[in-house]
Structures are given as structure tokens and as C-alpha cells.
Motif scaffolding. Structure first.
Motif, PDB file in Angstrom:
ATOM      1  N   GLN A 118     -12.817   0.517 -10.714  1.00 36.17           N
ATOM      2  CA  GLN A 118     -14.079  -0.097 -10.308  1.00 36.17           C
ATOM      3  C   GLN A 118     -15.311   0.706 -10.668  1.00 36.17           C
ATOM      4  OE1 GLN A 118     -14.120  -2.037  -6.514  1.00 36.17           O
ATOM      5  NE2 GLN A 118     -11.900  -2.065  -6.457  1.00 36.17           N
ATOM      6  N   ILE A 119     -15.182   2.021 -10.793  1.00 30.23           N
ATOM      7  CA  ILE A 119     -16.368   2.802 -11.133  1.00 30.23           C
ATOM      8  C   ILE A 119     -16.404   3.101 -12.625  1.00 30.23           C
ATOM      9  CG2 ILE A 119     -17.586   4.998 -10.717  1.00 30.23           C
ATOM     10  CD1 ILE A 119     -16.647   4.809  -7.813  1.00 30.23           C
ATOM     11  N   HIS A 158     -20.799   7.673  -2.478  1.00 26.96           N
ATOM     12  CA  HIS A 158     -21.081   6.499  -3.325  1.00 26.96           C
ATOM     13  C   HIS A 158     -19.796   5.778  -3.723  1.00 26.96           C
ATOM     14  CE1 HIS A 158     -20.277   7.805  -7.485  1.00 26.96           C
ATOM     15  NE2 HIS A 158     -20.455   6.547  -7.783  1.00 26.96           N
ATOM     16  N   ILE A 159     -18.692   6.521  -3.830  1.00 25.78           N
ATOM     17  CA  ILE A 159     -17.405   5.891  -4.118  1.00 25.78           C
ATOM     18  C   ILE A 159     -17.051   4.922  -2.986  1.00 25.78           C
ATOM     19  CG2 ILE A 159     -14.915   6.301  -4.344  1.00 25.78           C
ATOM     20  CD1 ILE A 159     -15.568   8.948  -5.678  1.00 25.78           C
ATOM     21  N   PHE A 160     -17.194   5.391  -1.756  1.00 28.53           N
ATOM     22  CA  PHE A 160     -16.883   4.543  -0.608  1.00 28.53           C
ATOM     23  C   PHE A 160     -17.742   3.287  -0.600  1.00 28.53           C
ATOM     24  CE2 PHE A 160     -14.207   6.744   2.732  1.00 28.53           C
ATOM     25  CZ  PHE A 160     -13.662   7.659   1.850  1.00 28.53           C
ATOM     26  N   ASN A 198      -2.119   7.527  -0.745  1.00 33.37           N
ATOM     27  CA  ASN A 198      -3.550   7.310  -0.543  1.00 33.37           C
ATOM     28  C   ASN A 198      -4.388   7.897  -1.673  1.00 33.37           C
ATOM     29  OD1 ASN A 198      -2.756   6.034   1.745  1.00 33.37           O
ATOM     30  ND2 ASN A 198      -3.468   7.622   3.162  1.00 33.37           N
ATOM     31  N   THR A 199      -3.946   9.053  -2.164  1.00 34.01           N
ATOM     32  CA  THR A 199      -4.624   9.651  -3.317  1.00 34.01           C
ATOM     33  C   THR A 199      -4.492   8.719  -4.523  1.00 34.01           C
ATOM     34  OG1 THR A 199      -4.124  11.851  -2.494  1.00 34.01           O
ATOM     35  CG2 THR A 199      -4.691  11.676  -4.824  1.00 34.01           C
ATOM     36  N   VAL A 248     -19.169   1.775  -3.209  1.00 31.52           N
ATOM     37  CA  VAL A 248     -18.735   0.874  -4.282  1.00 31.52           C
ATOM     38  C   VAL A 248     -17.439   0.171  -3.881  1.00 31.52           C
ATOM     39  CG1 VAL A 248     -17.935   0.733  -6.673  1.00 31.52           C
ATOM     40  CG2 VAL A 248     -19.845   2.223  -6.095  1.00 31.52           C
ATOM     41  N   LEU A 249     -16.558   0.876  -3.168  1.00 32.69           N
ATOM     42  CA  LEU A 249     -15.267   0.301  -2.805  1.00 32.69           C
ATOM     43  C   LEU A 249     -15.342  -0.506  -1.510  1.00 32.69           C
ATOM     44  CD1 LEU A 249     -12.854   3.192  -3.851  1.00 32.69           C
ATOM     45  CD2 LEU A 249     -13.657   1.243  -5.186  1.00 32.69           C
ATOM     46  N   ILE A 303      -9.271  12.760  -6.815  1.00 35.25           N
ATOM     47  CA  ILE A 303     -10.264  11.888  -6.189  1.00 35.25           C
ATOM     48  C   ILE A 303     -11.651  12.502  -6.331  1.00 35.25           C
ATOM     49  CG2 ILE A 303      -8.683  10.791  -4.560  1.00 35.25           C
ATOM     50  CD1 ILE A 303      -9.907  12.745  -2.433  1.00 35.25           C
ATOM     51  N   ASP A 357     -10.530  12.459   2.831  1.00 35.54           N
ATOM     52  CA  ASP A 357     -11.278  11.267   2.447  1.00 35.54           C
ATOM     53  C   ASP A 357     -10.390  10.155   1.914  1.00 35.54           C
ATOM     54  OD1 ASP A 357     -13.580  12.401   3.305  1.00 35.54           O
ATOM     55  OD2 ASP A 357     -14.323  12.954   1.324  1.00 35.54           O
ATOM     56  N   GLU A 358      -9.333  10.511   1.169  1.00 42.63           N
ATOM     57  CA  GLU A 358      -8.485   9.456   0.614  1.00 42.63           C
ATOM     58  C   GLU A 358      -7.795   8.694   1.749  1.00 42.63           C
ATOM     59  OE1 GLU A 358      -8.157  12.675   0.306  1.00 42.63           O
ATOM     60  OE2 GLU A 358      -6.138  13.347  -0.184  1.00 42.63           O
ATOM     61  N   GLN A 400      -8.575   3.104  -7.760  1.00 48.86           N
ATOM     62  CA  GLN A 400      -9.752   2.252  -7.547  1.00 48.86           C
ATOM     63  C   GLN A 400     -11.008   2.853  -8.181  1.00 48.86           C
ATOM     64  OE1 GLN A 400      -9.961   0.109  -3.543  1.00 48.86           O
ATOM     65  NE2 GLN A 400      -8.608   1.812  -3.095  1.00 48.86           N
ATOM     66  N   ASN A 410     -16.298  15.062   1.929  1.00 49.58           N
ATOM     67  CA  ASN A 410     -16.969  15.553   0.731  1.00 49.58           C
ATOM     68  C   ASN A 410     -18.127  14.600   0.399  1.00 49.58           C
ATOM     69  OD1 ASN A 410     -17.806  16.251  -1.796  1.00 49.58           O
ATOM     70  ND2 ASN A 410     -15.749  16.413  -2.680  1.00 49.58           N
ATOM     71  N   LEU A 431     -10.375   6.355   3.409  1.00 47.12           N
ATOM     72  CA  LEU A 431     -10.637   5.164   2.600  1.00 47.12           C
ATOM     73  C   LEU A 431      -9.529   4.134   2.773  1.00 47.12           C
ATOM     74  CD1 LEU A 431     -12.304   3.782   0.207  1.00 47.12           C
ATOM     75  CD2 LEU A 431     -10.553   4.740  -1.270  1.00 47.12           C
ATOM     76  N   MET A 470      -6.707   5.590  -4.015  1.00 49.82           N
ATOM     77  CA  MET A 470      -8.141   5.863  -4.131  1.00 49.82           C
ATOM     78  C   MET A 470      -8.534   6.166  -5.567  1.00 49.82           C
ATOM     79  SD  MET A 470     -10.531   8.503  -1.983  1.00 49.82           S
ATOM     80  CE  MET A 470     -12.214   8.862  -2.500  1.00 49.82           C
ATOM     81  N   GLU A 484     -14.730  12.982  -8.733  1.00 50.97           N
ATOM     82  CA  GLU A 484     -15.268  12.389  -9.958  1.00 50.97           C
ATOM     83  C   GLU A 484     -15.528  13.419 -11.053  1.00 50.97           C
ATOM     84  OE1 GLU A 484     -17.909   8.755  -9.979  1.00 50.97           O
ATOM     85  OE2 GLU A 484     -18.336   9.612  -8.009  1.00 50.97           O
ATOM     86  N   LYS A 539     -19.795  14.033  -2.025  1.00 47.77           N
ATOM     87  CA  LYS A 539     -19.695  13.377  -3.330  1.00 47.77           C
ATOM     88  C   LYS A 539     -19.019  12.012  -3.228  1.00 47.77           C
ATOM     89  CE  LYS A 539     -17.821  16.777  -5.820  1.00 47.77           C
ATOM     90  NZ  LYS A 539     -17.199  17.444  -6.973  1.00 47.77           N
ATOM     91  N   ASN A 540     -18.209  11.831  -2.173  1.00 44.82           N
ATOM     92  CA  ASN A 540     -17.451  10.581  -2.067  1.00 44.82           C
ATOM     93  C   ASN A 540     -18.243   9.422  -1.479  1.00 44.82           C
ATOM     94  OD1 ASN A 540     -15.100  11.504  -3.211  1.00 44.82           O
ATOM     95  ND2 ASN A 540     -14.313  12.309  -1.271  1.00 44.82           N
TER      96      ASN A 540
END
Lengths: 224, 132
Positions: B88-89, A106-108, B77-78, A110-111, B53, A76-77, B84, A101, A80, B81, B55, A103-104
Motif C-alpha cells: 500500500q505504501i 504515517h504507516i498506521f 504480525n511482522t 495509511v493502513l 517494519i 508496533d506490528e 501491507q 516508533n 497494528l 505489517m 521504512e 516513524k510508524n
């Protein structure tokens, strides 16, 4: 259309194949040399060997003229960063990210990633449809607005059998625009009386799905 | 200051120890238990096992009340991500990400992240030394 796919694993590979068959121009960027060779053998010289989040390979793939970029790797990282680089550095109009995943998701959002496809969510929805015992079937979930279309069978023992729709005590934010009876579609009115075996298609807010389910199972009583 | 450091490599571990010594409240995250061995025995901060990454892992490390987040894993990338997510969150006020790739560094700087590129710093330093 010119489309760049980052990640030539199973998802990337079959997507590429399909998009080419549909007449698109496609280039794949893939880290693993064996996969690159496999793609070259099967689909022609359209795969670049390299890290798809590295601007060098993005450049080589012609990222600045791509209309769509799909990030389909298993990380996922990486997905993104591919989408953000494509957008910010290369000005690509549309980016689509695979999410591994759930879970990611909503992160995506928001970003700022336009569109995401969550593998697991799609699979779960598909399986839900195939399991008849599950009382609510999700036809479509509109996450952004918190609404969903669901399908619901009316069991013979349900207290709603023999009741007209307008006496069901449906939650305010729920509507039944379609009843399927004996293979025919009925656009119901409030006075339409439900029968055992009817299939209802309802539009509801996500919070009210549960209320609807309980109503049909007889845990909540219809009026009168 | 409440600091979260992501990545217990050489830089992460050394930074954690220094900040801990100067009296800050430090939590370090790594996905590999063995990495924590890099911390000296006098390190008094916390350690959280997991990926940065995620939460749930970040929350376990206390990101909701952190003032500073430093992403120094070996993956650009980790780092980009997680930084951010922190910025941002969770609105962490001070966020720094290490990005080896100078092009990625430039892009994320434009996106408003504070970034450090060891590649750029190394190139500059060596150039200064040989052209002096």
C-alpha cells in the motif's frame, strides 16, 4: 462502555485502572503470565492470558461486543494487527493503537487505523512545554490538516516590540487570536501593539512555524 | 525480477538461493546477522541487516524499485505489517506474506494480501495422506 485492552504492561495497566475507575467494563489480554497474575491481584479477574492478535483470545475476550479496542503493547506490528483484526474480523467500531516508533505513525494512518497515540511524540511535546528556552511552544498539532497552535513569548529585544500586529509581516496562513498580557487575555485586533513579555497564541500551518519563530527573534524584519 | 525477501530463516534462505540461481535480483533482509549464514556461499544477492517494519530498512533494500516482496519472518504480525507497507505504501506489484495462524490468514486474504499458511497446507497434506 465495554473496552478491550491488548497489552498489560505499564501503559495497559494504568489505562485499565483508570478506565475501570471511570466506570467502564474492561478486559485485558496479555501474553506474560506474571503480568496477568499481577493484574488479577490488583484489579480482579479481568485479564486473559494469551496473544491478543490471536482470534481465539479475541473471541474469549468478547471482541465482537467491544465498543473500543486499545492496542497498547510495546510492539508496533502487534498493535497494528490487533486493530485490523478487531475491525475486520470482529467489527469493532473504534480502535486505538499505541505507537512505539514515531516513524510508524504515517504507516498506521495509511493502513486505516483510526487513532494512534505516539508515546515519544507526547513525551517530546510535554518536555518542550517545560523548557522555557525553547522559543516556540506547541500547544496542539493537528497532523491531519498540517496545522498547529503554538505559544510564543515576546522577548524584550525582539523587533516586534512596539509594533502593531498588522505590521508584523505575518505569513498569510498564520493568525494570532490571543495575546496574554499580565495574566489577562486580550483578543487582539490588527492595531494591537505588542509589548515585551506578551505571550502570543498563534494558529499556523506547520510549514510557517519557522517563519514565525524567525520573525520574533529578529531574523526577519517587520514592516515599517 | 527484483525480489525482496524478509526473513532469512529456512524458507527465506532457500527461496533466496533458488530465485538467485534462476537469475533474479534478490535482496534478503534479516534483523540477525547470523541468519545470513544459512545462505550458501554461491549466493550472489544482497543482504540487508534490520527490521522489516522499518521504512528506512525497506528503502535500503530497494523497495521503491522492487517488483516482488515476500515476508517470511517467524512472526505473523511482522509479515502482515511489512507486506501491507510494501503493497500500500510502495505499490509493489507482487506481495506474499506467510501467516502461520489460519484465522489471521483468512482475514488478510480478505484485506487483499496474497498469503500462505503453512499450518493449513500441513493439515491438508497430512489429512490427504492418512485418508487416502
Amino acid at each position: 462502555m465495554y473496552i478491550i485492552i491488548v497489552g498489560g504492561g505499564k501503559v495497559g495497566y494504568y489505562l485499565t485502572k483508570q478506565l475501570i475507575a471511570d466506570g467502564n467494563e474492561v478486559v485485558v489480554i496479555e501474553k506474560n503470565k506474571q503480568k496477568v497474575e499481577q493484574i488479577a491481584d490488583d484489579l480482579g479477574g479481568i485479564a486473559i492470558h494469551g496473544d491478543g492478535s490471536d482470534a481465539r483470545f479475541m473471541q474469549e475476550a468478547g471482541m465482537n461486543r467491544a465498543e473500543i479496542v486499545v492496542a497498547a503493547t510495546g510492539d508496533d506490528e502487534d498493535n497494528l494487527i490487533v486493530c485490523q483484526m478487531a475491525k475486520k474480523k470482529f467489527g469493532v467500531g473504534r480502535t486505538i493503537a499505541r505507537i512505539n516508533n514515531p516513524k510508524n505513525e504515517h504507516i498506521f494512518r495509511v493502513l486505516g487505523i483510526d487513532a494512534t497515540v505516539s508515546y515519544v511524540d507526547v513525551l517530546v511535546a510535554q518536555i518542550e512545554r517545560e523548557i522555557p528556552a525553547h522559543s516556540l511552544i506547541h500547544l496542539l498539532t493537528l497532523k491531519d490538516v498540517g496545522a498547529s497552535f503554538i505559544e510564543k513569548d515576546v522577548p524584550a529585544n525582539s523587533p516586534v516590540v512596539g509594533k502593531p500586529l498588522n505590521l508584523l509581516n505575518l505569513p498569510d496562513s498564520c493568525l494570532v487570536p490571543l495575546v496574554i498580557r499580565d495574566g489577562h487575555a486580550i483578543i487582539p485586533k490588527g492595531t494591537t501593539v505588542l509589548q515585551a513579555g506578551d505571550q502570543l497564541v498563534a494558529v499556523t500551518t506547520v510549514e510557517n512555524e519557522d517563519v514565525l519563530d524567525r520573525l520574533f527573534r529578529g531574523e526577519l524584519m517587520p514592516t515599517a | 525480477m527484483r525480489v525482496i525477501i524478509l526473513g532469512c530463516g529456512r524458507v527465506g534462505a532457500a527461496l533466496a538461493q533458488q530465485l538467485d540461481e534462476s537469475g533474479h535480483q534478490v535482496t534478503i533482509i534479516d534483523r540477525n546477522q547470523d541468519s545470513f549464514a544459512r545462505l550458501g556461499s554461491d549466493y550472489r544477492g544482497s543482504m540487508v541487516l534490520g527490521t522489516g517494519i522499518d521504512e528506512d530498512v525497506l528503502r535500503r533494500a530497494g523497495i521503491e524499485s522492487a517488483d516482488t516482496f515476500i515476508a517470511v519472518t517467524n512472526g505473523d504480525n511482522t509479515n502482515a505489517m511489512s507486506a501491507q507497507i510494501a503493497q500500500q505504501i510502495y505499490n509493489v506489484s507482487r506481495v506474499v506474506a506467510r501467516l502461520y495462524d489460519p484465522v489471521r490468514e483468512e482475514t488478510y486474504q480478505l484485506l487483499g494480501l496474497d498469503t500462505v499458511s503453512p499450518t493449513n497446507i500441513g493439515v491438508q497434506k497430512i489429512q490427504e495422506m492418512i485418508t487416502r
